[in-house]
Design a protein around this motif. Sequence first.
Motif, PDB file in Angstrom:
ATOM      1  N   ARG A  71       4.465   1.573  -5.085  1.00 40.29           N
ATOM      2  CA  ARG A  71       3.878   1.975  -6.222  1.00 40.29           C
ATOM      3  C   ARG A  71       2.478   2.606  -5.970  1.00 40.29           C
ATOM      4  NH1 ARG A  71       4.101  -2.400 -10.351  1.00 40.29           N
ATOM      5  NH2 ARG A  71       2.730  -1.169 -11.463  1.00 40.29           N
ATOM      6  N   ILE A  72       2.867   3.795  -5.044  1.00 41.36           N
ATOM      7  CA  ILE A  72       1.423   4.521  -4.703  1.00 41.36           C
ATOM      8  C   ILE A  72       0.789   5.115  -5.761  1.00 41.36           C
ATOM      9  CG2 ILE A  72       2.697   6.733  -4.232  1.00 41.36           C
ATOM     10  CD1 ILE A  72       0.265   4.775  -1.655  1.00 41.36           C
ATOM     11  N   GLU A  73       1.351   5.341  -6.711  1.00 44.27           N
ATOM     12  CA  GLU A  73       0.502   6.169  -7.735  1.00 44.27           C
ATOM     13  C   GLU A  73      -0.544   5.230  -8.491  1.00 44.27           C
ATOM     14  OE1 GLU A  73       3.944   4.117  -9.440  1.00 44.27           O
ATOM     15  OE2 GLU A  73       3.785   5.617  -7.718  1.00 44.27           O
ATOM     16  N   ASP A  74      -0.192   3.940  -8.425  1.00 44.67           N
ATOM     17  CA  ASP A  74      -1.173   2.954  -9.245  1.00 44.67           C
ATOM     18  C   ASP A  74      -2.097   2.502  -8.039  1.00 44.67           C
ATOM     19  OD1 ASP A  74      -2.110   0.835 -10.735  1.00 44.67           O
ATOM     20  OD2 ASP A  74      -0.052  -0.034 -10.829  1.00 44.67           O
ATOM     21  N   ALA A  75      -3.491   3.510  -8.071  1.00 43.13           N
ATOM     22  CA  ALA A  75      -4.418   3.108  -7.062  1.00 43.13           C
ATOM     23  C   ALA A  75      -4.955   1.834  -7.029  1.00 43.13           C
ATOM     24  CB  ALA A  75      -5.424   4.027  -7.287  1.00 43.13           C
ATOM     25  N   ILE A  76      -4.872   1.079  -8.093  1.00 39.00           N
ATOM     26  CA  ILE A  76      -5.480  -0.374  -7.922  1.00 39.00           C
ATOM     27  C   ILE A  76      -4.491  -1.233  -7.219  1.00 39.00           C
ATOM     28  CG2 ILE A  76      -4.300  -1.210 -10.127  1.00 39.00           C
ATOM     29  CD1 ILE A  76      -7.913  -1.917  -9.398  1.00 39.00           C
ATOM     30  N   ILE A  77      -3.583  -1.391  -7.041  1.00 40.82           N
ATOM     31  CA  ILE A  77      -2.521  -2.023  -6.067  1.00 40.82           C
ATOM     32  C   ILE A  77      -3.153  -1.855  -4.760  1.00 40.82           C
ATOM     33  CG2 ILE A  77      -0.405  -2.984  -5.320  1.00 40.82           C
ATOM     34  CD1 ILE A  77       0.711  -1.945  -8.069  1.00 40.82           C
ATOM     35  N   GLY A  78      -3.173  -0.623  -4.193  1.00 36.15           N
ATOM     36  CA  GLY A  78      -3.602  -0.206  -2.765  1.00 36.15           C
ATOM     37  C   GLY A  78      -5.249  -0.898  -2.886  1.00 36.15           C
ATOM     38  N   ASP A  79      -5.959  -0.689  -3.982  1.00 32.47           N
ATOM     39  CA  ASP A  79      -7.355  -0.924  -3.744  1.00 32.47           C
ATOM     40  C   ASP A  79      -7.591  -2.334  -3.492  1.00 32.47           C
ATOM     41  OD1 ASP A  79      -7.940   1.801  -3.857  1.00 32.47           O
ATOM     42  OD2 ASP A  79      -8.638   1.517  -6.003  1.00 32.47           O
ATOM     43  N   LEU A  80      -6.727  -3.214  -4.237  1.00 28.70           N
ATOM     44  CA  LEU A  80      -6.739  -4.617  -3.842  1.00 28.70           C
ATOM     45  C   LEU A  80      -6.266  -5.220  -2.513  1.00 28.70           C
ATOM     46  CD1 LEU A  80      -5.001  -6.135  -7.187  1.00 28.70           C
ATOM     47  CD2 LEU A  80      -7.264  -6.569  -6.445  1.00 28.70           C
ATOM     48  N   VAL A  81      -5.451  -4.454  -1.679  1.00 31.32           N
ATOM     49  CA  VAL A  81      -4.993  -4.473  -0.357  1.00 31.32           C
ATOM     50  C   VAL A  81      -6.384  -4.302   0.305  1.00 31.32           C
ATOM     51  CG1 VAL A  81      -3.950  -3.541   1.639  1.00 31.32           C
ATOM     52  CG2 VAL A  81      -2.540  -3.908  -0.560  1.00 31.32           C
ATOM     53  N   ALA A  82      -7.270  -3.439   0.059  1.00 28.97           N
ATOM     54  CA  ALA A  82      -8.473  -2.915   0.648  1.00 28.97           C
ATOM     55  C   ALA A  82      -9.249  -4.161   0.347  1.00 28.97           C
ATOM     56  CB  ALA A  82      -8.844  -1.682   0.234  1.00 28.97           C
ATOM     57  N   VAL A  83      -9.702  -4.499  -0.693  1.00 27.57           N
ATOM     58  CA  VAL A  83     -10.600  -5.688  -1.011  1.00 27.57           C
ATOM     59  C   VAL A  83     -10.207  -6.897  -0.673  1.00 27.57           C
ATOM     60  CG1 VAL A  83     -11.287  -7.059  -2.952  1.00 27.57           C
ATOM     61  CG2 VAL A  83     -11.082  -4.640  -3.328  1.00 27.57           C
ATOM     62  N   PHE A  84      -8.895  -7.331  -0.417  1.00 24.13           N
ATOM     63  CA  PHE A  84      -8.534  -8.477   0.501  1.00 24.13           C
ATOM     64  C   PHE A  84      -9.083  -8.350   1.946  1.00 24.13           C
ATOM     65  CE2 PHE A  84      -6.216  -9.790  -3.332  1.00 24.13           C
ATOM     66  CZ  PHE A  84      -6.322 -11.036  -3.231  1.00 24.13           C
ATOM     67  N   LEU A  85      -8.718  -6.895   2.410  1.00 26.10           N
ATOM     68  CA  LEU A  85      -8.808  -6.945   3.811  1.00 26.10           C
ATOM     69  C   LEU A  85     -10.409  -6.737   4.086  1.00 26.10           C
ATOM     70  CD1 LEU A  85      -7.276  -5.997   6.295  1.00 26.10           C
ATOM     71  CD2 LEU A  85      -7.536  -3.598   5.629  1.00 26.10           C
ATOM     72  N   LEU A  86     -11.096  -6.400   3.306  1.00 22.97           N
ATOM     73  CA  LEU A  86     -12.597  -6.279   3.197  1.00 22.97           C
ATOM     74  C   LEU A  86     -13.297  -7.642   3.068  1.00 22.97           C
ATOM     75  CD1 LEU A  86     -13.616  -2.887   1.754  1.00 22.97           C
ATOM     76  CD2 LEU A  86     -13.829  -3.604   4.107  1.00 22.97           C
TER      77      LEU A  86
END
Length: 127
Positions: A71-86
């Motif tokens: 769901r690459i067009e839904d930026a918030i999901i990828g941003d959640l990956v980044a938040v969990f990673l950070l």
Amino acid sequence: MIYDDFIRQILLAATGGIFIFFALWAIVKPDLLASLLGYELKTKNAFSEFHAIYVGVFIAQALLCALAFTRIEDAIIGDLVAVFLLAQPAGRLLAGLRRGFPSGFMRVLFAMEFVGGIVLLVVRPSI
């Protein structure tokens, strides 16, 4: 900011792959991974906690990466990956201020988590 779906998907796939790699390592050779990370799995509770994090949570993070990838067009999901990673280097930073910063392989992981999370936030889905 960089706007590119393909690059973001590569980053998400690589992140998910790393989580799967560590989860499988924790399943197959838990004592070896724990030792490399500075743990000793001497009690049932230590073994349980180690598996809860390095198998359970890491597989969940890999699944989140897969969802963000599809769901690459839904930026918030990828941003959640980044938040969990950070969140991982943020916790390591707190520990570092209290008892000293990680060394050895853990320092490498600290750097990879920080850089990976920031890069995921910089590479945005196409507009």
